[in-house]
Write a protein that holds these residues in place. Structure first.
Motif, PDB file in Angstrom:
ATOM      1  N   ALA A   1      -2.529   5.415  10.407  1.00 14.57           N
ATOM      2  CA  ALA A   1      -3.669   5.138   9.525  1.00 14.57           C
ATOM      3  C   ALA A   1      -3.402   3.928   8.648  1.00 14.57           C
ATOM      4  CB  ALA A   1      -3.946   6.360   8.643  1.00 14.57           C
ATOM      5  N   ILE A   2      -2.142   3.463   8.655  1.00 12.61           N
ATOM      6  CA  ILE A   2      -1.713   2.358   7.792  1.00 12.61           C
ATOM      7  C   ILE A   2      -1.768   1.041   8.579  1.00 12.61           C
ATOM      8  CG2 ILE A   2       0.174   1.466   6.345  1.00 12.61           C
ATOM      9  CD1 ILE A   2      -0.849   4.121   5.312  1.00 12.61           C
ATOM     10  N   PRO A   3      -2.278  -0.046   7.981  1.00 14.01           N
ATOM     11  CA  PRO A   3      -2.330  -1.336   8.691  1.00 14.01           C
ATOM     12  C   PRO A   3      -0.935  -1.815   9.117  1.00 14.01           C
ATOM     13  CG  PRO A   3      -3.609  -1.422   6.649  1.00 14.01           C
ATOM     14  CD  PRO A   3      -2.872  -0.124   6.632  1.00 14.01           C
ATOM     15  N   GLU A   4      -0.895  -2.483  10.245  1.00 15.27           N
ATOM     16  CA  GLU A   4       0.361  -3.049  10.770  1.00 15.27           C
ATOM     17  C   GLU A   4       0.987  -3.964   9.717  1.00 15.27           C
ATOM     18  OE1 GLU A   4       3.261  -3.155  13.253  1.00 15.27           O
ATOM     19  OE2 GLU A   4       1.426  -2.490  14.265  1.00 15.27           O
ATOM     20  N   GLY A   5       2.323  -3.840   9.566  1.00 15.05           N
ATOM     21  CA  GLY A   5       3.041  -4.681   8.616  1.00 15.05           C
ATOM     22  C   GLY A   5       3.234  -4.045   7.247  1.00 15.05           C
ATOM     23  N   TYR A   6       2.607  -2.866   7.042  1.00 12.20           N
ATOM     24  CA  TYR A   6       2.685  -2.219   5.715  1.00 12.20           C
ATOM     25  C   TYR A   6       3.083  -0.747   5.849  1.00 12.20           C
ATOM     26  CZ  TYR A   6       0.154  -6.437   4.483  1.00 12.20           C
ATOM     27  OH  TYR A   6      -0.213  -7.753   4.321  1.00 12.20           O
TER      28      TYR A   6
ATOM     29  N   GLY B   1      17.306  -4.876  -1.871  1.00  8.98           N
ATOM     30  CA  GLY B   1      17.204  -5.978  -2.833  1.00  8.98           C
ATOM     31  C   GLY B   1      15.768  -6.392  -3.094  1.00  8.98           C
ATOM     32  N   LEU B   2      15.606  -7.689  -3.404  1.00 12.81           N
ATOM     33  CA  LEU B   2      14.281  -8.203  -3.739  1.00 12.81           C
ATOM     34  C   LEU B   2      13.328  -8.150  -2.555  1.00 12.81           C
ATOM     35  CD1 LEU B   2      15.064 -11.251  -6.069  1.00 12.81           C
ATOM     36  CD2 LEU B   2      14.076  -9.046  -6.690  1.00 12.81           C
ATOM     37  N   ASP B   3      13.872  -8.220  -1.330  1.00 12.83           N
ATOM     38  CA  ASP B   3      13.019  -8.107  -0.134  1.00 12.83           C
ATOM     39  C   ASP B   3      12.291  -6.757  -0.140  1.00 12.83           C
ATOM     40  OD1 ASP B   3      13.820 -10.557   0.715  1.00 12.83           O
ATOM     41  OD2 ASP B   3      15.323  -9.820   2.144  1.00 12.83           O
ATOM     42  N   LEU B   4      13.018  -5.710  -0.524  1.00 11.97           N
ATOM     43  CA  LEU B   4      12.431  -4.368  -0.580  1.00 11.97           C
ATOM     44  C   LEU B   4      11.328  -4.316  -1.651  1.00 11.97           C
ATOM     45  CD1 LEU B   4      12.315  -1.355   0.117  1.00 11.97           C
ATOM     46  CD2 LEU B   4      14.184  -0.972  -1.516  1.00 11.97           C
ATOM     47  N   ILE B   5      11.623  -4.822  -2.839  1.00 15.44           N
ATOM     48  CA  ILE B   5      10.639  -4.814  -3.925  1.00 15.44           C
ATOM     49  C   ILE B   5       9.381  -5.586  -3.517  1.00 15.44           C
ATOM     50  CG2 ILE B   5      10.151  -5.624  -6.287  1.00 15.44           C
ATOM     51  CD1 ILE B   5      12.016  -3.265  -6.365  1.00 15.44           C
ATOM     52  N   ASN B   6       9.574  -6.772  -2.957  1.00 11.54           N
ATOM     53  CA  ASN B   6       8.424  -7.609  -2.573  1.00 11.54           C
ATOM     54  C   ASN B   6       7.566  -6.932  -1.511  1.00 11.54           C
ATOM     55  OD1 ASN B   6       9.210  -9.576  -4.362  1.00 11.54           O
ATOM     56  ND2 ASN B   6      10.360 -10.774  -2.853  1.00 11.54           N
ATOM     57  N   GLN B   7       8.236  -6.360  -0.484  1.00 11.06           N
ATOM     58  CA  GLN B   7       7.502  -5.691   0.586  1.00 11.06           C
ATOM     59  C   GLN B   7       6.721  -4.484   0.047  1.00 11.06           C
ATOM     60  OE1 GLN B   7       6.917  -6.446   3.762  1.00 11.06           O
ATOM     61  NE2 GLN B   7       5.805  -4.536   4.162  1.00 11.06           N
ATOM     62  N   TYR B   8       7.367  -3.733  -0.827  1.00 12.76           N
ATOM     63  CA  TYR B   8       6.740  -2.532  -1.402  1.00 12.76           C
ATOM     64  C   TYR B   8       5.508  -2.919  -2.235  1.00 12.76           C
ATOM     65  CZ  TYR B   8       6.313   1.849  -4.062  1.00 12.76           C
ATOM     66  OH  TYR B   8       5.856   3.024  -4.631  1.00 12.76           O
ATOM     67  N   GLU B   9       5.647  -3.960  -3.036  1.00 11.08           N
ATOM     68  CA  GLU B   9       4.525  -4.368  -3.894  1.00 11.08           C
ATOM     69  C   GLU B   9       3.373  -4.927  -3.069  1.00 11.08           C
ATOM     70  OE1 GLU B   9       6.323  -6.850  -6.906  1.00 11.08           O
ATOM     71  OE2 GLU B   9       7.064  -5.090  -8.014  1.00 11.08           O
ATOM     72  N   GLU B  10       3.696  -5.658  -2.000  1.00  8.34           N
ATOM     73  CA  GLU B  10       2.639  -6.142  -1.094  1.00  8.34           C
ATOM     74  C   GLU B  10       1.934  -4.969  -0.417  1.00  8.34           C
ATOM     75  OE1 GLU B  10       3.861  -9.088   1.777  1.00  8.34           O
ATOM     76  OE2 GLU B  10       5.000 -10.203   0.257  1.00  8.34           O
ATOM     77  N   THR B  11       2.717  -3.965  -0.049  1.00  8.84           N
ATOM     78  CA  THR B  11       2.162  -2.771   0.601  1.00  8.84           C
ATOM     79  C   THR B  11       1.183  -2.049  -0.328  1.00  8.84           C
ATOM     80  OG1 THR B  11       4.149  -2.483   1.943  1.00  8.84           O
ATOM     81  CG2 THR B  11       2.761  -0.545   1.650  1.00  8.84           C
ATOM     82  N   LEU B  12       1.590  -1.851  -1.584  1.00 10.14           N
ATOM     83  CA  LEU B  12       0.717  -1.167  -2.550  1.00 10.14           C
ATOM     84  C   LEU B  12      -0.582  -1.947  -2.759  1.00 10.14           C
ATOM     85  CD1 LEU B  12       3.206   0.070  -5.317  1.00 10.14           C
ATOM     86  CD2 LEU B  12       2.365   1.289  -3.313  1.00 10.14           C
ATOM     87  N   LYS B  13      -0.483  -3.253  -2.859  1.00  9.79           N
ATOM     88  CA  LYS B  13      -1.674  -4.078  -3.059  1.00  9.79           C
ATOM     89  C   LYS B  13      -2.629  -3.951  -1.867  1.00  9.79           C
ATOM     90  CE  LYS B  13      -3.130  -8.828  -4.153  1.00  9.79           C
ATOM     91  NZ  LYS B  13      -4.129  -8.922  -3.092  1.00  9.79           N
ATOM     92  N   LYS B  14      -2.059  -4.059  -0.667  1.00  9.47           N
ATOM     93  CA  LYS B  14      -2.877  -3.979   0.548  1.00  9.47           C
ATOM     94  C   LYS B  14      -3.569  -2.624   0.669  1.00  9.47           C
ATOM     95  CE  LYS B  14      -4.309  -4.933   4.786  1.00  9.47           C
ATOM     96  NZ  LYS B  14      -5.445  -5.875   5.005  1.00  9.47           N
ATOM     97  N   LEU B  15      -2.809  -1.558   0.454  1.00 14.81           N
ATOM     98  CA  LEU B  15      -3.359  -0.213   0.661  1.00 14.81           C
ATOM     99  C   LEU B  15      -4.357   0.181  -0.429  1.00 14.81           C
ATOM    100  CD1 LEU B  15      -0.258   1.721   2.032  1.00 14.81           C
ATOM    101  CD2 LEU B  15      -2.007   0.432   3.257  1.00 14.81           C
ATOM    102  N   SER B  16      -4.217  -0.400  -1.622  1.00 17.64           N
ATOM    103  CA  SER B  16      -5.186  -0.104  -2.691  1.00 17.64           C
ATOM    104  C   SER B  16      -6.562  -0.691  -2.364  1.00 17.64           C
ATOM    105  CB  SER B  16      -4.695  -0.661  -4.032  1.00 17.64           C
ATOM    106  OG  SER B  16      -4.723  -2.069  -4.036  1.00 17.64           O
TER     107      SER B  16
END
Length: 473
Positions: free
Chosen positions: A55-60, A70-85
């Motif tokens: 149910a989740i878009p590809e890449g998120y 590290g920061l890669d994890l934080i950045n990916q997580y924050e992008e994921t939250l933005k996309k899914l919201s």
């Protein structure tokens, strides 16, 4: 009875919460992040174990997070939250206004690892739901989190549902749903009433509706119901201020504990042509909204503070309307010490739309009753006598002997003709001989009571000053 799985998982989740709180990450923030990540993990399990489409878009998805640090994890997580919201349906509701509150990669990694260690989808829905519900309850007990305001004691919810008796096929709403406790209890009450597939599908996807105007709470409530198998496509919880507009649809049953106090700063002023009277009192507006939202013959059980029973002006207008055009058949008077906010004096009003009130039965579970959240919480069995005497299937079965056998007992009936003659149509009635409740109070409780009364006086003075200011101008 809690399963070993449920107990051990709850303990793990809460142990990590304690660790993170030492790093300045509040319990409520932690549980919200836990919710987002848990949803991603369960979606991943659905794909890997059951071969379903994600149910989740590809890449998120979960797999896009799990290998990062590290920061890669934080950045990916924050992008994921933005996309899914920005998504629609259930995903958009779970991730409504989602933001990352764990800004240190090492702690975000800890939460991800905790979730990744378990297989969540294979757990029975009741177990998943019970784990989550117990975490919400623990969060409500945490004074620092402020989450107690969203939490009604489950013992009280259970008693209210038991006597209101929602039936499968009926619609049930909570216009101030918090984390969804009333809706969940109603679902549990109805789910075994029929094996008919159409009725059960209706119950899971269409029967329940909840509203809350706080994005965080909408996330928690949506996840709470989802983990119990409710609203698996579109969440029954909507992020809306119930009071802003007329209800879109009428419902059969309303169960609610609306927020006490004034409307939050910045809220839209209430301008409702369908209301009986204009007022700034939050509880009176919620009561009016509930009265309007019920179908004819619909019924409600609503927790409301004492001032709703005696306040003049708008309060009196609403009480008269209720006695004349609703059957306000029962008022349960609650003790202090059962809510997370200290010193709250509240009642449960039980009423039915489309019938006139003939008699109001009061059950005084307040005078001489002492509960505390820590040492003597109110349990479901404490309300057994009330539930037994209520006669949910036929209120007319209530017997005069309840009063005659014990004139100082907890049940008492008052005819509507007598109530309408009372000053301001006050329903603030007590008859049991009072003892001085202050004798049993700890010093902290006594100070809290004094502070509460002081705050009430300060609010009243501030309101009076505002009124005088308007007159002077």
């Amino acid at each position: 009875m809690a399963t070993n799985k449920e107990t051990s998982l709850t303990k793990k989740v809460w142990t990590l919460a304690t660790t993170l709180s030492g790093q300045g990450i509040g319990f409520t923030d932690y549980i919200t992040q836990l919710t987002y990540l848990l949803f991603l993990k369960m979606d991943d399990e659905n794909v890997e174990t059951f071969g379903e489409d994600s149910a989740i878009p590809e890449g998120y998805r979960w797999k896009d997070l799990i290998e990062l640090d590290g920061l890669d994890l934080i950045n990916q997580y924050e992008e994921t939250l933005k996309k899914l919201s920005e998504e629609e349906n259930l995903i958009g509701t779970i991730f409504v206004k989602a933001q990352n509150k764990i800004d240190k990669p090492v702690y975000l990694r800890k939460v991800i690892t905790l979730i990744d260690e378990e297989q969540w989808l294979v757990m029975d829905g009741d177990v998943k739901g019970a784990i989550y519900e117990s975490i919400l309850e623990k969060n409500g007990q945490d004074k620092k989190s402020g989450a107690g305001q969203y939490f009604t004691p489950r013992s009280l919810i259970s008693a209210m549902v038991d006597v209101t008796r929602p039936q499968i096929g009926e619609t049930v709403c909570d216009p101030a749903c918090g984390t969804g406790g009333f809706l969940l209890a109603a679902y549990d009450y109805m789910k075994n009433q029929s094996q008919d597939k159409a009725k059960r599908d209706f119950l899971r996807e269409k029967a329940l509706t909840g509203y809350d105007n706080t994005a965080l709470v909408v996330t928690l409530a949506s996840m709470n119901l989802y983990l119990h198998g409710i609203g698996t496509d579109r969440s029954p919880i909507l992020c809306e201020d119930s009071l802003e507009k007329q209800p879109q649809k009428l419902v059969d049953v309303i169960l609610a504990n609306p927020p006490f106090g004034t409307r939050p700063a910045g809220s839209v002023d209430i301008d409702r042509p369908d209301f009986y009277v204009e007022t700034k009192n939050n509880q009176l507006n919620f009561l009016q909204h509930i009265m309007v939202m019920l179908k004819n013959t619909g019924r409600a059980a609503v927790v409301l503070p004492d001032n709703v029973l005696f306040e003049g002006g708008a309060g009196e207008t609403i009480r008269k309307e209720m006695l004349k055009n609703f059957n306000l058949h029962t008022i349960l008077r609650l003790p202090t010490g059962i809510f997370y906010a200290q010193g709250v004096k509240a009642n449960v009003l039980f009423f039915k739309k489309g019938e006139q009130t003939r008699d109001v039965w009061f059950y005084d579970y307040r005078t001489g009753i002492k509960h505390t959240l820590a040492t003597k919480p109110m349990m479901r069995h404490h309300l057994d006598d009330f539930v037994a005497c209520y006669h949910a299937e036929d209120i007319s079965q209530r017997k005069e002997t309840y009063c005659e056998e014990n004139p100082n007992g907890r049940w008492r009936k008052y005819p509507v003709s007598e109530l309408l003659k009372r000053d301001k149509t006050s329903l603030d009635i007590s008859w049991i001989k009072q003892t001085n409740g202050d004798d049993d109070m700890t010093l902290a409780e006594l100070m809290q009571t004094i502070q509460q009364k002081s705050e009430n006086i300060s609010k009243a003075v501030a309101q009076l000053q505002e009124l005088l200011k308007g007159i002077e101008e």
